[in-house]
Scaffold this active site. Structure first.
Site, PDB file in Angstrom:
ATOM      1  CD  GLU A 111       8.252 -49.219 -54.010  1.00 61.41           C
ATOM      2  OE1 GLU A 111       7.103 -49.886 -54.354  1.00 61.41           O
ATOM      3  OE2 GLU A 111       7.897 -47.873 -53.698  1.00 61.41           O
ATOM      4  CB  CYS A 142       8.472 -56.616 -57.808  1.00 62.68           C
ATOM      5  SG  CYS A 142       8.570 -55.270 -58.938  1.00 62.68           S
TER       6      CYS A 142
HETATM    7  P1  NAP Z   1      16.379 -59.229 -50.878  1.00 62.05           P
HETATM    8  O1  NAP Z   1      17.027 -60.376 -50.638  1.00 62.05           O
HETATM    9  O2  NAP Z   1      15.508 -58.776 -49.651  1.00 62.05           O
HETATM   10  O3  NAP Z   1      17.562 -58.217 -50.971  1.00 62.05           O
HETATM   11  C1  NAP Z   1      17.539 -56.900 -51.122  1.00 62.05           C
HETATM   12  C2  NAP Z   1      18.848 -56.096 -50.721  1.00 62.05           C
HETATM   13  O4  NAP Z   1      18.540 -55.658 -49.272  1.00 62.05           O
HETATM   14  C3  NAP Z   1      20.003 -56.780 -50.795  1.00 62.05           C
HETATM   15  O5  NAP Z   1      21.299 -55.863 -50.774  1.00 62.05           O
HETATM   16  C4  NAP Z   1      20.294 -57.353 -49.572  1.00 62.05           C
HETATM   17  O6  NAP Z   1      21.452 -57.751 -48.963  1.00 62.05           O
HETATM   18  C5  NAP Z   1      19.602 -56.278 -48.551  1.00 62.05           C
HETATM   19  N1  NAP Z   1      19.135 -56.934 -47.321  1.00 62.05           N
HETATM   20  C6  NAP Z   1      17.942 -57.733 -46.927  1.00 62.05           C
HETATM   21  N2  NAP Z   1      17.864 -57.867 -45.746  1.00 62.05           N
HETATM   22  C7  NAP Z   1      18.857 -57.335 -44.887  1.00 62.05           C
HETATM   23  C8  NAP Z   1      18.888 -57.026 -43.729  1.00 62.05           C
HETATM   24  N3  NAP Z   1      18.173 -57.651 -42.703  1.00 62.05           N
HETATM   25  N4  NAP Z   1      19.948 -56.021 -43.377  1.00 62.05           N
HETATM   26  C9  NAP Z   1      20.646 -55.602 -44.209  1.00 62.05           C
HETATM   27  N5  NAP Z   1      20.403 -55.691 -45.525  1.00 62.05           N
HETATM   28  C10 NAP Z   1      19.459 -56.533 -45.919  1.00 62.05           C
HETATM   29  O7  NAP Z   1      15.655 -59.156 -52.145  1.00 62.05           O
HETATM   30  P2  NAP Z   1      16.117 -59.683 -53.586  1.00 62.05           P
HETATM   31  O8  NAP Z   1      16.218 -61.276 -53.435  1.00 62.05           O
HETATM   32  O9  NAP Z   1      17.111 -58.839 -54.015  1.00 62.05           O
HETATM   33  O10 NAP Z   1      14.762 -59.279 -54.462  1.00 62.05           O
HETATM   34  C11 NAP Z   1      13.574 -60.141 -54.659  1.00 62.05           C
HETATM   35  C12 NAP Z   1      12.243 -59.841 -54.147  1.00 62.05           C
HETATM   36  O11 NAP Z   1      12.330 -58.233 -54.319  1.00 62.05           O
HETATM   37  C13 NAP Z   1      11.171 -60.150 -54.494  1.00 62.05           C
HETATM   38  O12 NAP Z   1      10.087 -60.618 -53.516  1.00 62.05           O
HETATM   39  C14 NAP Z   1      10.505 -59.289 -55.475  1.00 62.05           C
HETATM   40  O13 NAP Z   1       9.186 -58.952 -55.515  1.00 62.05           O
HETATM   41  C15 NAP Z   1      10.983 -57.892 -54.720  1.00 62.05           C
HETATM   42  N6  NAP Z   1      11.220 -56.957 -55.479  1.00 62.05           N
HETATM   43  C16 NAP Z   1      10.354 -55.697 -55.340  1.00 62.05           C
HETATM   44  C17 NAP Z   1      10.395 -54.759 -56.400  1.00 62.05           C
HETATM   45  C18 NAP Z   1       9.483 -53.534 -56.206  1.00 62.05           C
HETATM   46  O14 NAP Z   1       9.691 -52.502 -56.855  1.00 62.05           O
HETATM   47  N7  NAP Z   1       8.594 -53.431 -55.396  1.00 62.05           N
HETATM   48  C19 NAP Z   1      11.190 -54.868 -57.634  1.00 62.05           C
HETATM   49  C20 NAP Z   1      12.132 -55.963 -57.681  1.00 62.05           C
HETATM   50  C21 NAP Z   1      12.071 -56.969 -56.627  1.00 62.05           C
HETATM   51  P3  NAP Z   1      22.208 -59.329 -49.565  1.00 62.05           P
HETATM   52  O15 NAP Z   1      22.402 -58.863 -50.804  1.00 62.05           O
HETATM   53  O16 NAP Z   1      23.608 -59.085 -48.951  1.00 62.05           O
HETATM   54  O17 NAP Z   1      21.523 -60.357 -49.230  1.00 62.05           O
END
Ligand code: NAP
Length: 494
Positions: free
Chosen positions: A236, A273
């Site tokens: 998501e 989001c």
């Molecule tokens: P994020 O930075 O993408 O992180 C999400 C998780 O994935 C974290 O645990 C991160 O690790 C891990 N991760 C990211 N890239 C990775 C990789 N290449 N390899 C391994 N692990 C990886 O997202 P965020 O900052 O938490 O959230 C903000 C975003 O989420 C916004 O764009 C928002 O729109 C979206 N969001 C979407 C929804 C939905 O339901 N669609 C809901 C809420 C938020 P680390 O913690 O170690 O960085």
């Protein structure tokens, strides 16, 4: 905040092997556990989380800058979600049971055999949560709840935005599972991105679930697909969530729409989001004047420095363009930022769609002025996949039919005169959408249909009754627990 290198090597260390081996063993036992017993244990996790609220909330406050009432509400939602998914899973609706009795006159030209279809848990799932919901999309959030309730073990990759809360929540979950007889190894956490990738790449892991930004979600989706055995990856991701205001709605209730829009795009400092990031309004209306004059809420610290920096960068890129103007607010520190309304017109948006139609995660939105309602169709056609699309309109607006037809192809949830922030956990909820809103447009991460992601259909052909799973037998065509525990009758919707 970024360790995110999509090209980073996959670590396969002994630690991950051990966790996955324990998950496989636990998964075999968990899948074979009576569904009513699984429900009891998942509900115990919900109870334990609520009982630990006074320990967990202060840690969450300290790590996320979110206010206590919001966090208490989110914890309540998280416990509710666990209980609802556990109950629905025990009732077996997500198994999609189908029974075909033999039919020698089957019109395809050959007899129909005895065929009975049910579903089985997938096996170990690696879950990645988001920073903006430290409970509801985190350690014990929706993906963990759905996977456990559906009969799958979980390895959770903790978010670096709330590491202590993740550890404390994991303690609560692990203790509740152990105290109530769940198999050892059913739930585990890892903390680094490298460990998360290694777990996702492990041959004995059978699915991934992710909530977060597009770059990380896409990298992990690609990893899941490029394994020797590709596995489902339910990501998501981000969304702009456009709002289409018709001429009639603008003429009749502009101030009301302005107030509601400001409330929605600044809710939680815009860190949802489903934040409405783009508002389409008619040029011939008082909208831009009302927005210019509107009082925007005071700034508040964002979730973490990475989110604050990301918001600042996207806002500055948009605001710095010659074809975009600042309508209201703007400026302030990187953290806390002030709410910002930017403005452009549809011709500019359509000409530079990839640069202007972007998620600015935080309290910033783009107001786009259209000349005539036909331009709303141009914007709708140009959209990529969205979590939501919103119509602010009147019942007899002629544009609504054609617009909604296009938007159903673009978004997972359409809203009528309501605002997209706030995703209720229900039976009919759909939280997903075509890419890049999600990597699996046929699924949802919120609502009871989220369970379907973690099972796989199996058809049994010609088996004697005593060898069939309970839910497939003639004397028990519905899953056994639905018959015996009295929690949820077939087809009931509370
Ligand atoms: P994020 O930075 O993408 O992180 C999400 C998780 O994935 C974290 O645990 C991160 O690790 C891990 N991760 C990211 N890239 C990775 C990789 N290449 N390899 C391994 N692990 C990886 O997202 P965020 O900052 O938490 O959230 C903000 C975003 O989420 C916004 O764009 C928002 O729109 C979206 N969001 C979407 C929804 C939905 O339901 N669609 C809901 C809420 C938020 P680390 O913690 O170690 O960085």
């Amino acid at each position: 905040m970024t360790e995110t290198s999509t090209a980073a090597p996959i670590e396969t260390d002994a630690h991950i092997d051990t966790l996955v081996a324990a998950a496989v063993a636990a998964g075999d036992r968990w899948a074979a556990t009576d569904p009513a017993e699984r429900e009891r244990i998942v509900v115990a996790v919900a109870d334990a989380l609520e009982a630990d609220a006074d320990r967990l909330i202060p840690i969450a406050r300290q790590e996320t800058n979110l206010a206590e009432p919001r966090l208490r509400g989110e914890l309540k939602r998280t416990a509710f979600q666990l209980r609802l998914l556990a109950r629905v899973a025990a009732a077996g609706d997500h198994l999609d049971v189908r029974v075909d009795h033999p039919d020698t006159d089957w019109p395809m030209g050959a007899p129909r055999p005895d065929l009975r279809r049910t579903s089985v848990p997938l096996g170990p799932v690696v879950v990645f949560g988001a920073s903006n919901f430290p409970f509801a999309f985190s350690v014990a959030g929706g993906d963990t709840a759905a996977a456990l309730a559906a009969g799958c073990p979980v390895i959770y990759k903790s978010h670096r935005g709330h590491p202590e809360l993740s550890a404390a929540t994991a303690e609560t979950v692990t203790a509740a599972l152990a105290a109530h007889g769940a198999p050892d190894g059913l739930f585990a956490t890892v903390s680094s991105q490298a460990e998360g990738r290694a777990a996702l790449a492990h041959p004995d892991v059978k699915a991934g679930a992710f909530t977060g930004g597009i770059p990380g979600g896409r990298a992990l989706f690609d990893l899941a697909q490029s394994r020797p055995e590709p596995i489902p990856f339910y990501g998501e991701l981000g969304s702009v969530n456009p709002v289409f205001v018709t001429e009639a709605a603008a003429a009749g209730r502009a101030q009301e729409i302005v107030d509601a829009f400001i409330g929605s795009f600044t809710l939680g400092q815009g860190q949802f989001c489903t934040k409405p990031g783009l508002l389409l309004v008619p040029a011939a209306s008082s909208f831009t004047d009302l927005l210019r004059a509107a009082a925007l809420p005071a700034g508040h610290r964002l979730l973490n420095p990475g989110i604050a920096q990301g918001h600042h960068q996207v806002r500055e890129e948009l605001a710095g363009r010659a074809d975009v103007s600042v309508l209201a607010g703007g400026g302030g520190e990187v953290d806390p930022p002030l709410a910002t309304l930017l403005s452009t017109d549809v011709d500019t948006l359509v000409a530079h769609f990839d640069e202007l139609f972007v998620e600015c995660f935080g309290p910033t939105a783009l107001v786009v002025v259209y000349r005539d309602e036909a331009q709303l169709l141009d914007v709708a056609r140009a959209l990529d996949g969205q979590l939501t699309a919103t119509l602010i309109a009147e019942d007899d607006d002629a544009i609504v039919g054609p617009l909604a037809t296009i938007l159903t192809r673009k978004a997972g949830r359409l809203l009528w005169n309501q605002w997209p922030t706030g995703v209720s956990v229900t039976y009919a909820q759909q939280h997903g959408g075509p890419y890049p809103a999600s990597t699996a447009s046929g699924t949802t991460s919120v609502g009871t249909a989220a369970l379907n992601r973690f099972v796989r259909p199996v058809a049994w052909q010609g088996f004697p009754q005593h060898l069939l799973p309970g839910e497939l037998r003639d004397d028990q065509t519905l899953p056994a627990p639905r018959r015996v525990d009295g929690h949820l009758e077939a087809g009931s919707r509370e």
